[in-house]
Write a protein that holds these residues in place. Structure first.
Motif, PDB file in Angstrom:
ATOM      1  N   ARG A  51     -20.083  47.570  37.563  1.00 56.97           N
ATOM      2  CA  ARG A  51     -20.500  46.448  38.332  1.00 56.97           C
ATOM      3  C   ARG A  51     -19.254  45.213  37.948  1.00 56.97           C
ATOM      4  NH1 ARG A  51     -23.016  41.998  36.056  1.00 56.97           N
ATOM      5  NH2 ARG A  51     -23.071  42.677  33.953  1.00 56.97           N
ATOM      6  N   LEU A  52     -18.744  45.317  36.981  1.00 54.77           N
ATOM      7  CA  LEU A  52     -17.500  44.238  36.798  1.00 54.77           C
ATOM      8  C   LEU A  52     -16.315  45.029  37.290  1.00 54.77           C
ATOM      9  CD1 LEU A  52     -18.536  42.960  33.192  1.00 54.77           C
ATOM     10  CD2 LEU A  52     -18.918  42.002  35.471  1.00 54.77           C
ATOM     11  N   PRO A  53     -15.229  44.359  37.262  1.00 58.93           N
ATOM     12  CA  PRO A  53     -13.997  44.880  37.626  1.00 58.93           C
ATOM     13  C   PRO A  53     -13.456  45.897  36.570  1.00 58.93           C
ATOM     14  CG  PRO A  53     -13.959  42.498  37.990  1.00 58.93           C
ATOM     15  CD  PRO A  53     -15.080  42.854  37.152  1.00 58.93           C
ATOM     16  N   GLN A  54     -12.499  46.616  37.188  1.00 59.15           N
ATOM     17  CA  GLN A  54     -11.586  47.347  36.278  1.00 59.15           C
ATOM     18  C   GLN A  54     -10.553  46.509  35.437  1.00 59.15           C
ATOM     19  OE1 GLN A  54     -10.548  51.598  37.867  1.00 59.15           O
ATOM     20  NE2 GLN A  54      -8.510  51.459  36.504  1.00 59.15           N
ATOM     21  N   VAL A  55     -10.479  46.808  34.610  1.00 56.08           N
ATOM     22  CA  VAL A  55      -9.400  46.129  33.799  1.00 56.08           C
ATOM     23  C   VAL A  55      -8.451  46.804  32.842  1.00 56.08           C
ATOM     24  CG1 VAL A  55      -9.252  44.323  31.934  1.00 56.08           C
ATOM     25  CG2 VAL A  55     -11.118  44.041  33.235  1.00 56.08           C
ATOM     26  N   SER A  56      -7.117  46.473  33.009  1.00 53.28           N
ATOM     27  CA  SER A  56      -6.073  47.097  32.497  1.00 53.28           C
ATOM     28  C   SER A  56      -5.230  46.456  31.986  1.00 53.28           C
ATOM     29  CB  SER A  56      -5.484  48.148  33.582  1.00 53.28           C
ATOM     30  OG  SER A  56      -6.332  49.191  33.946  1.00 53.28           O
ATOM     31  N   ILE A  57      -4.502  46.631  30.844  1.00 47.21           N
ATOM     32  CA  ILE A  57      -3.189  45.835  30.366  1.00 47.21           C
ATOM     33  C   ILE A  57      -1.962  46.974  30.612  1.00 47.21           C
ATOM     34  CG2 ILE A  57      -4.699  44.813  28.489  1.00 47.21           C
ATOM     35  CD1 ILE A  57      -3.673  46.865  26.538  1.00 47.21           C
ATOM     36  N   GLY A  58      -0.915  46.273  30.553  1.00 50.04           N
ATOM     37  CA  GLY A  58       0.385  46.940  30.809  1.00 50.04           C
ATOM     38  C   GLY A  58       1.572  46.280  30.367  1.00 50.04           C
ATOM     39  N   LEU A  59       2.797  46.986  30.406  1.00 51.19           N
ATOM     40  CA  LEU A  59       3.853  46.326  30.043  1.00 51.19           C
ATOM     41  C   LEU A  59       4.886  46.945  31.110  1.00 51.19           C
ATOM     42  CD1 LEU A  59       6.047  48.249  28.482  1.00 51.19           C
ATOM     43  CD2 LEU A  59       4.619  47.598  26.493  1.00 51.19           C
ATOM     44  N   GLN A  60       6.003  46.212  31.332  1.00 49.85           N
ATOM     45  CA  GLN A  60       7.484  46.748  32.050  1.00 49.85           C
ATOM     46  C   GLN A  60       8.333  46.423  31.369  1.00 49.85           C
ATOM     47  OE1 GLN A  60       6.435  44.779  35.828  1.00 49.85           O
ATOM     48  NE2 GLN A  60       5.256  46.405  36.564  1.00 49.85           N
ATOM     49  N   HIS A  61       9.263  47.065  30.890  1.00 50.07           N
ATOM     50  CA  HIS A  61      10.472  46.968  30.105  1.00 50.07           C
ATOM     51  C   HIS A  61      11.364  47.314  31.111  1.00 50.07           C
ATOM     52  CE1 HIS A  61      13.355  46.662  26.903  1.00 50.07           C
ATOM     53  NE2 HIS A  61      13.984  47.697  27.096  1.00 50.07           N
ATOM     54  N   LYS A  62      12.441  46.236  31.349  1.00 51.30           N
ATOM     55  CA  LYS A  62      13.353  45.948  32.247  1.00 51.30           C
ATOM     56  C   LYS A  62      14.885  46.179  31.693  1.00 51.30           C
ATOM     57  CE  LYS A  62       9.964  43.720  35.177  1.00 51.30           C
ATOM     58  NZ  LYS A  62       9.623  42.364  35.755  1.00 51.30           N
ATOM     59  N   ARG A  63      15.571  47.065  32.053  1.00 52.20           N
ATOM     60  CA  ARG A  63      17.156  46.998  31.448  1.00 52.20           C
ATOM     61  C   ARG A  63      18.188  47.012  32.722  1.00 52.20           C
ATOM     62  NH1 ARG A  63      17.103  48.216  26.343  1.00 52.20           N
ATOM     63  NH2 ARG A  63      19.171  48.596  26.416  1.00 52.20           N
ATOM     64  N   LEU A  64      18.879  45.863  32.632  1.00 50.48           N
ATOM     65  CA  LEU A  64      20.002  45.732  33.635  1.00 50.48           C
ATOM     66  C   LEU A  64      21.054  46.760  33.352  1.00 50.48           C
ATOM     67  CD1 LEU A  64      20.117  41.843  34.030  1.00 50.48           C
ATOM     68  CD2 LEU A  64      19.723  43.657  36.099  1.00 50.48           C
ATOM     69  N   GLU A  65      21.779  47.383  34.453  1.00 47.55           N
ATOM     70  CA  GLU A  65      23.077  48.191  34.383  1.00 47.55           C
ATOM     71  C   GLU A  65      24.084  47.316  34.029  1.00 47.55           C
ATOM     72  OE1 GLU A  65      23.221  51.270  37.042  1.00 47.55           O
ATOM     73  OE2 GLU A  65      21.238  52.203  36.336  1.00 47.55           O
TER      74      GLU A  65
END
Length: 281
Positions: free
Chosen positions: A125-139
């Protein structure tokens, strides 16, 4: 690029050792796409949905190739992702940002994790909820350092997303919406480093998507992504308008018109977004 290849090999090995692979569980189109940072979602926004069609006893492995061709720049993305038992997603993406007018490019690798906290985008009935992270590395952080970024090497974004699909909600067509809140220091996804003279603290940015499935295979919609302006270069929010063709659960093609505004001082950066998503297993 080699980081993504290594991740792909690892995901294929994991998948080959699982008997239950995705394919039959979820409705066509409900897995969404893979966005420009490698996470499951739309084109520029991560959603609460995971990247594959796996159910609670399945694993899926997916790949993406995306190009955003703007007036002065071109962004190329290659990525892989895997989702496990409809609960957790891991991803890796390699971005190459071509400087069409100046020559050269900026390269960045992104590693992501997403965890489904609650619900199902279709059936709860309620929305799907997720948590996340994105680790970014410059070359190579030379340009980020030149522009005054506080960090020209790496940074991490954290987000929470809510997604809901409403069956037959708009004149009998299925509709989808997503809202994401992202805590970030990234300048232009991190391609120009993290933080800067104008601001060096995490800010919470709003991102949103909305779409309608005109048939089992065709979806149209729009996305919005708020952006921080840590470097004082007038970094604008992003908008895109997309059409996706999803003939089956193995492939999805997306064409969009992207309006990305000012980027590193170049104004009115608009252009075509083209993405090919494939479910390998």
């Amino acid at each position: 690029m080699r980081h993504c290849a290594a991740m792909l090999c690892a995901l294929l090995l994991i998948a080959s050792n699982n008997e239950a692979l995705a394919g039959d569980g979820k409705l066509l189109g409900t897995a969404g796409l893979i966005q420009v940072e490698g996470s499951g979602g739309g084109g520029i926004v991560p959603w609460a949905t995971l990247a594959g069609y796996d159910t609670q006893d399945q694993v899926s492995v997916n790949a993406v190739m995306t190009q955003v061709d703007l007036d002065d720049y071109r962004l190329n993305v290659m990525g892989v992702s895997a989702s496990f038992y409809d609960r957790i997603e891991i991803s890796a993406a390699h971005q190459r940002f071509d400087l069409k007018q100046l020559g050269g490019d900026i390269r960045q690798n992104i590693f992501g994790v997403k965890y489904r906290l609650y619900g199902d985008a279709v059936y709860s009935r309620l929305p799907q909820v997720s948590i996340g992270l994105q680790h970014k590395r410059l070359e190579d952080g030379a340009i980020a350092e030149l522009l005054g970024a506080d960090s020209s090497s790496n940074g991490t974004d954290y987000y929470i997303a809510a997604t809901k699909i409403h069956l037959g909600a708009v004149a009998g067509f299925n509709a989808v919406w997503n809202v994401t809140a992202r805590a970030t220091k990234a300048n232009q996804l991190g391609l120009l480093g993290f933080g800067g003279a104008e601001n060096n603290d995490y800010e919470v940015m709003l991102e949103a998507s909305a779409g309608i499935l005109l048939s089992r295979s065709v979806a149209i919609g729009a996305e919005y992504r708020q952006k921080p302006d840590n470097l004082g270069l007038g970094e604008d929010d992003w908008v895109d308008y997309f059409v996706s063709y999803i003939p089956n659960k193995h492939v999805a093609l997306t064409l969009a018109w992207a309006e990305l505004g000012s980027m590193a001082g170049a104004q009115d950066q608009n252009g075509l977004y083209l993405s090919i998503n494939g479910q390998l297993w």
